[in-house]
Scaffold this active site. Structure first.
Site, PDB file in Angstrom:
ATOM      1  N   TYR A  12      38.195   1.756  14.242  1.00 17.65           N
ATOM      2  CA  TYR A  12      37.458   0.896  13.318  1.00 17.65           C
ATOM      3  C   TYR A  12      38.484   0.017  12.617  1.00 17.65           C
ATOM      4  CZ  TYR A  12      33.685  -0.085   9.966  1.00 17.65           C
ATOM      5  OH  TYR A  12      32.747  -0.696   9.182  1.00 17.65           O
TER       6      TYR A  12
ATOM      7  N   ARG B 256      30.884 -13.820  13.931  1.00 18.20           N
ATOM      8  CA  ARG B 256      31.773 -13.662  12.764  1.00 18.20           C
ATOM      9  C   ARG B 256      32.250 -12.219  12.787  1.00 18.20           C
ATOM     10  NH1 ARG B 256      32.030  -9.942   9.633  1.00 18.20           N
ATOM     11  NH2 ARG B 256      30.139 -10.036   8.399  1.00 18.20           N
TER      12      ARG B 256
ATOM     13  N   LYS C 174      31.454   0.966  15.522  1.00 21.45           N
ATOM     14  CA  LYS C 174      30.426   1.376  14.547  1.00 21.45           C
ATOM     15  C   LYS C 174      29.680   2.608  15.072  1.00 21.45           C
ATOM     16  CE  LYS C 174      30.541  -2.165  11.519  1.00 21.45           C
ATOM     17  NZ  LYS C 174      30.570  -2.118  10.059  1.00 21.45           N
TER      18      LYS C 174
ATOM     19  N   GLU D  58      24.807  -6.736  13.468  1.00 15.96           N
ATOM     20  CA  GLU D  58      26.186  -6.635  13.000  1.00 15.96           C
ATOM     21  C   GLU D  58      26.955  -7.926  13.259  1.00 15.96           C
ATOM     22  OE1 GLU D  58      27.459  -3.640  11.663  1.00 15.96           O
ATOM     23  OE2 GLU D  58      29.043  -5.011  11.058  1.00 15.96           O
ATOM     24  N   ASP D  59      27.636  -8.411  12.246  1.00 21.33           N
ATOM     25  CA  ASP D  59      28.559  -9.540  12.376  1.00 21.33           C
ATOM     26  C   ASP D  59      27.913 -10.780  12.993  1.00 21.33           C
ATOM     27  OD1 ASP D  59      30.268  -7.821  11.170  1.00 21.33           O
ATOM     28  OD2 ASP D  59      31.794  -7.819  12.722  1.00 21.33           O
TER      29      ASP D  59
ATOM     30  N   ASP E  58      23.733  -4.763   8.785  1.00 25.75           N
ATOM     31  CA  ASP E  58      24.799  -3.951   8.199  1.00 25.75           C
ATOM     32  C   ASP E  58      25.584  -4.727   7.139  1.00 25.75           C
ATOM     33  OD1 ASP E  58      26.455  -1.662   8.064  1.00 25.75           O
ATOM     34  OD2 ASP E  58      27.924  -2.618   9.365  1.00 25.75           O
ATOM     35  N   ASP E  59      25.967  -5.950   7.475  1.00 25.21           N
ATOM     36  CA  ASP E  59      26.833  -6.725   6.572  1.00 25.21           C
ATOM     37  C   ASP E  59      26.112  -7.090   5.284  1.00 25.21           C
ATOM     38  OD1 ASP E  59      29.079  -7.024   8.518  1.00 25.21           O
ATOM     39  OD2 ASP E  59      27.430  -7.869   9.664  1.00 25.21           O
TER      40      ASP E  59
ATOM     41  N   ASN F 247      37.713  -7.861   5.746  1.00 21.59           N
ATOM     42  CA  ASN F 247      38.404  -7.136   6.814  1.00 21.59           C
ATOM     43  C   ASN F 247      38.932  -8.099   7.865  1.00 21.59           C
ATOM     44  OD1 ASN F 247      37.631  -4.508   5.796  1.00 21.59           O
ATOM     45  ND2 ASN F 247      35.553  -5.059   6.420  1.00 21.59           N
TER      46      ASN F 247
HETATM   47  N1  LIG Z   1      33.914  -4.178   3.190  1.00 23.69           N
HETATM   48  C1  LIG Z   1      32.856  -4.262   3.945  1.00 23.69           C
HETATM   49  O1  LIG Z   1      32.177  -3.271   4.197  1.00 23.69           O
HETATM   50  C2  LIG Z   1      32.433  -5.570   4.506  1.00 23.69           C
HETATM   51  C3  LIG Z   1      33.243  -6.675   4.441  1.00 23.69           C
HETATM   52  N2  LIG Z   1      32.820  -7.852   4.975  1.00 23.69           N
HETATM   53  C4  LIG Z   1      33.758  -8.964   4.981  1.00 23.69           C
HETATM   54  O2  LIG Z   1      33.243 -10.059   4.288  1.00 23.69           O
HETATM   55  C5  LIG Z   1      33.766 -11.242   4.843  1.00 23.69           C
HETATM   56  C6  LIG Z   1      32.679 -12.287   4.894  1.00 23.69           C
HETATM   57  O3  LIG Z   1      31.630 -11.879   5.723  1.00 23.69           O
HETATM   58  P1  LIG Z   1      30.272 -12.731   5.775  1.00 23.69           P
HETATM   59  O4  LIG Z   1      29.708 -12.911   4.428  1.00 23.69           O
HETATM   60  O5  LIG Z   1      29.401 -12.111   6.784  1.00 23.69           O
HETATM   61  O6  LIG Z   1      30.813 -14.115   6.324  1.00 23.69           O
HETATM   62  P2  LIG Z   1      30.165 -15.536   6.167  1.00 23.69           P
HETATM   63  O7  LIG Z   1      30.848 -16.412   7.127  1.00 23.69           O
HETATM   64  O8  LIG Z   1      28.689 -15.430   6.216  1.00 23.69           O
HETATM   65  O9  LIG Z   1      30.574 -15.971   4.656  1.00 23.69           O
HETATM   66  C7  LIG Z   1      31.871 -16.268   4.233  1.00 23.69           C
HETATM   67  C8  LIG Z   1      31.763 -16.931   2.886  1.00 23.69           C
HETATM   68  O10 LIG Z   1      33.063 -17.083   2.343  1.00 23.69           O
HETATM   69  C9  LIG Z   1      33.162 -18.391   1.767  1.00 23.69           C
HETATM   70  N3  LIG Z   1      34.557 -18.815   1.743  1.00 23.69           N
HETATM   71  C10 LIG Z   1      35.356 -19.131   2.776  1.00 23.69           C
HETATM   72  N4  LIG Z   1      36.558 -19.493   2.321  1.00 23.69           N
HETATM   73  C11 LIG Z   1      36.529 -19.388   0.986  1.00 23.69           C
HETATM   74  C12 LIG Z   1      37.467 -19.634  -0.046  1.00 23.69           C
HETATM   75  N5  LIG Z   1      38.698 -20.039   0.240  1.00 23.69           N
HETATM   76  N6  LIG Z   1      37.083 -19.425  -1.318  1.00 23.69           N
HETATM   77  C13 LIG Z   1      35.848 -19.024  -1.607  1.00 23.69           C
HETATM   78  N7  LIG Z   1      34.913 -18.758  -0.671  1.00 23.69           N
HETATM   79  C14 LIG Z   1      35.252 -18.948   0.607  1.00 23.69           C
HETATM   80  C15 LIG Z   1      32.298 -19.268   2.663  1.00 23.69           C
HETATM   81  O11 LIG Z   1      31.915 -20.441   1.981  1.00 23.69           O
HETATM   82  C16 LIG Z   1      31.131 -18.328   2.909  1.00 23.69           C
HETATM   83  O12 LIG Z   1      30.209 -18.426   1.858  1.00 23.69           O
HETATM   84  C17 LIG Z   1      34.370 -10.863   6.193  1.00 23.69           C
HETATM   85  O13 LIG Z   1      35.764 -10.947   6.110  1.00 23.69           O
HETATM   86  C18 LIG Z   1      33.982  -9.437   6.390  1.00 23.69           C
HETATM   87  O14 LIG Z   1      34.999  -8.673   6.997  1.00 23.69           O
HETATM   88  C19 LIG Z   1      31.587  -8.014   5.536  1.00 23.69           C
HETATM   89  C20 LIG Z   1      30.751  -6.939   5.617  1.00 23.69           C
HETATM   90  C21 LIG Z   1      31.125  -5.628   5.161  1.00 23.69           C
HETATM   91  C1  LIG Z   2      32.910  -3.835   7.735  1.00 24.20           C
HETATM   92  C2  LIG Z   2      32.136  -4.892   8.325  1.00 24.20           C
HETATM   93  O1  LIG Z   2      31.012  -4.681   8.735  1.00 24.20           O
HETATM   94  C3  LIG Z   2      32.684  -6.219   8.400  1.00 24.20           C
HETATM   95  O2  LIG Z   2      33.783  -6.466   7.910  1.00 24.20           O
HETATM   96  O3  LIG Z   2      32.002  -7.077   8.962  1.00 24.20           O
HETATM   97 MG   LIG Z   3      30.267  -6.218   9.926  1.00 22.54          MG
END
Ligand SMILES: NC(=O)C1=CN([C@@H]2O[C@H](COP(=O)(O)OP(=O)(O)OC[C@H]3O[C@@H](n4cnc5c(N)ncnc54)[C@H](O)[C@@H]3O)[C@@H](O)[C@H]2O)C=CC1
Ligand SMILES: CC(=O)C(=O)O
Ligand SMILES: [Mg+2]
Length: 603
Positions: free
Chosen positions: A139, A192, A210, A281-282, A304-305, A451
């Site tokens: 993971y 993504r 996952k 997912e993603d 999930d996200d 991540n």
């Molecule tokens: N810890 C966890 O369990 C999880 C973490 N994530 C992480 O969240 C991140 C985003 O995922 P999503 O929302 O699905 O992607 P997404 O592509 O839908 O959204 C990304 C967002 O970040 C914004 N962004 C990009 N550059 C930026 C900057 N310099 N300053 C401010 N905002 C900025 C974009 O405008 C957009 O609104 C990924 O890196 C993912 O790994 C996602 C799901 C679970």
């Molecule tokens: C953890 C997860 O689902 C993500 O980073 O997209």
């Molecule tokens: Mg994810």
């Protein structure tokens, strides 16, 4: 520190008293009755119509060197494996030694994939025994690298690919999968992948990873999980240019073509496995939300996200309130800055809003939205934005603040108590922003959740350094604890949806819930928020470590199952009395070898 699922349950679930009323007595017992005849349960023997190399090459049946002499005779494999019968302990010794000999995380990933492909029982035994160490390989963070390199390290196929060239054929294709019972499907379109962008069909490693957690932590049976890639093309030019790339060689389908293809897939899957849980997912924003809204009231599915990330992040914030000597209902006093306005950012904030409204101190959603300041790549969602925002993002617009303020300006004005990073961009939490935050808050809650670790908004070391060691820190991928000047330890937490989805899937599968409801996510957050001990909270530890994921899944699964009955979406037949937590625990897969018996007419 002693920690068992019983202690979790005692703290988090109204375990003994809540099942004593008449109707519930019948309900939970019935689950037991179902479970007893359910293939999820361990059998004393496994009947198979396979023999010979078909068995030794089937990762779900193979025991490698552990077949007994009787089995070798029964299954016609005498002579096809080395003469000495070795039990699982010896096998574990060998695979762990070999694993430790791999010199890079990617080499470990390849080794573990190969093990999964030849002997799943041994793979899961190893994974469960070393969950903390190995979750970082199968993971995040290593799975991210494995996705990027997937086309060059490809060895053997796992799961199913449905591509643009399969349109019109999917309802037949689903029957190519060899197993009739599928409980959980994780599907991605690779648009993504973590914070790594569009990785097309290479995204397959994410559903695989996952689902390995679904099995090892959530106790779903290995043969009942199905990883899927929907290959709608990729906009990643370097993959399109790479002769080794294995996905479709065109740019992504968009608009109606895209949604029609997803719809054909959902219809095909639902017709073969109407009870299976589908985890999206993603998927990139806004597809992620559009698909969720399209299917959430029609089939058993969640994103999930958006949703399980919201559950674990809410749990982290609620636990941090306790760590700061406050009550969980003091959530309404928090000032939360969320950097990132995509699927995860909006999803997480919706979960916080749901909780604020449910707690009752905040009367309306509008009032709740005022507690959250959201930024996207252009800065604060403020007054008179000229780039388009959708309805969900509009709710967070601060009409009394200028549009596009930088994070530093927002922090200066808002003086946040909590800062969340969901951008996928390393370095977004600047030194100035975090230092300013720390000037106004005794224990700043700093959650760079993106991540893999290389894409986190800041590192643990930075967060502790910039807050003089006062931060309460949680990240999406694991960071080591930080030793600060004077010897004090800055404790890190992993705040990842891997804490929530295994238990959600377990509860949904055991209750055979027909729908995944918002309450399930809120309750998941509540269960996890109450797991850390007062001593842990004092140190800034918000959740038990990853090694406890299985216990956490049991606690979450039990509560989710309970919610499924409370809300009338459970469809498992109800017959007799039994303790719910026992039913859920007994249904969890354990990686043990069972005697194999050959029977020609077994289907
Ligand atoms: N810890 C966890 O369990 C999880 C973490 N994530 C992480 O969240 C991140 C985003 O995922 P999503 O929302 O699905 O992607 P997404 O592509 O839908 O959204 C990304 C967002 O970040 C914004 N962004 C990009 N550059 C930026 C900057 N310099 N300053 C401010 N905002 C900025 C974009 O405008 C957009 O609104 C990924 O890196 C993912 O790994 C996602 C799901 C679970
Ligand atoms: C953890 C997860 O689902 C993500 O980073 O997209
Ligand atoms: Mg994810």
């Amino acid at each position: 520190m002693s920690f068992s699922y019983r202690s979790i349950l005692a703290k988090s679930v109204k375990q003994t008293s809540f099942i004593r009323s008449g109707i519930q007595q019948r309900s939970y017992g019935a689950l037991r009755a179902v479970a007893a005849s359910d293939p999820r349960h361990d059998h004393t023997v496994h009947i198979t119509s396979s023999r010979g190399v078909t068995i030794t090459h089937d990762p779900l049946l193979s025991k490698g060197t552990a077949f007994s002499l009787d089995e070798r005779e029964r299954l016609s494999i005498r002579g096809l494996v080395p003469p000495r019968c070795q039990d699982m302990d010896k096998q574990l010794l060998r695979v762990k030694r070999n694993l430790d000999g791999c010199d890079t995380p990617l080499a470990k990933f390849i080794f573990l994939s190969a093990l999964q492909d030849r002997n799943e029982t041994l793979f899961y035994k190893l994974l469960i025994e070393h969950l903390e160490e190995l979750s970082g390989i199968i993971y995040t963070p290593t799975v991210g690298l494995a996705c990027q390199k997937s086309h060059s390290i490809y060895r053997r196929s796992r799961g199913m690919y449905f591509s643009s060239q399969d349109r019109g054929r999917m309802s037949a294709m689903v029957y190519n999968w060899p197993h009739d019972e599928v409980d959980v499907i994780v599907v991605t379109d690779g648009s993504r992948v973590l914070g790594l962008g569009d990785l097309g069909a290479n995204g397959m490693q994410i559903p695989i990873g996952k689902l390995s957690l679904y099995v090892s932590a959530g106790g779903i049976r290995p043969r009942a999980v199905l990883p899927v890639v929907l290959d709608v093309g990729t906009n990643n030019q370097s993959l399109l240019d790479d002769p080794l790339y294995l996905g479709m060689d065109h740019r992504r389908l968009e608009g109606e073509e895209y949604y029609d293809m997803v719809d054909e897939w959902v219809t095909a899957i639902h017709s073969r496995w109407p009870n299976a849980l589908i985890q999206f997912e993603d998927f990139k924003y806004p597809h992620a939300y559009n698909l969720l809204n399209k299917y959430r009231d029609k089939i058993t599915c969640f994103n999930d996200d958006i949703q399980s990330t919201s559950a674990i992040t809410l749990a982290g914030i609620l636990a941090s309130l306790k760590a700061r000597g406050k009550e969980q209902t003091d959530l309404s006093e928090e000032r939360i800055v969320c950097v990132g306005a995509g699927s995860a950012g909006v999803g997480v904030c919706e979960g916080i809003i749901d909780c604020l409204v449910a707690q009752g101190k905040v009367k309306t959603r509008e009032e709740a939205y005022r507690r959250i300041w959201m930024l996207d790549q252009d800065g604060l969602l403020g007054a008179v934005r000229d780039t388009p925002l959708d309805e969900r993002q509009q709710s967070y617009v601060k009409h009394d603040m200028a549009d596009r303020l930088t994070l530093e300006q927002v922090v200066e004005k808002v003086k946040p108590t909590v800062i969340l990073g969901l951008t996928g961009i390393r370095g977004v939490f600047t030194e100035k922003a975090i230092r300013t935050m720390a000037q106004h808050t005794e224990k700043p809650v700093v959650f760079p959740l993106s991540n893999p670790d290389t894409h986190a908004e800041c590192t643990a070391e930075e967060a502790f350094k910039w807050t003089d060691g006062r931060a309460i820190f949680a990240s999406g991928s694991p960071f080591k604890n930080v030793e600060m000047p004077g010897g004090k330890i800055g404790y890190t937490n992993q705040c990842n949806n891997s804490y929530s989805f295994p238990g959600l899937g377990l509860g949904i599968t055991v209750s055979r819930a027909s729908r995944v409801t918002p309450t399930m996510f809120l309750e998941t957050a509540r269960v996890i928020a109450d797991l850390a001990t007062p001593e842990q909270l004092k140190q800034g530890i918000l959740f038990p470590g990853v090694s406890k994921l299985r216990d956490i899944a049991l606690a979450v699964g039990t509560r989710v199952c309970d919610v499924a009955y409370e809300e009338g979406v459970a469809t498992a037949t109800l017959k007799e009395f039994e303790l719910l937590s026992d039913v859920v625990e007994n249904s969890m897969y354990k990686p043990e070898y069972v005697p194999l018996v050959y029977h020609q007419n077994n289907h």
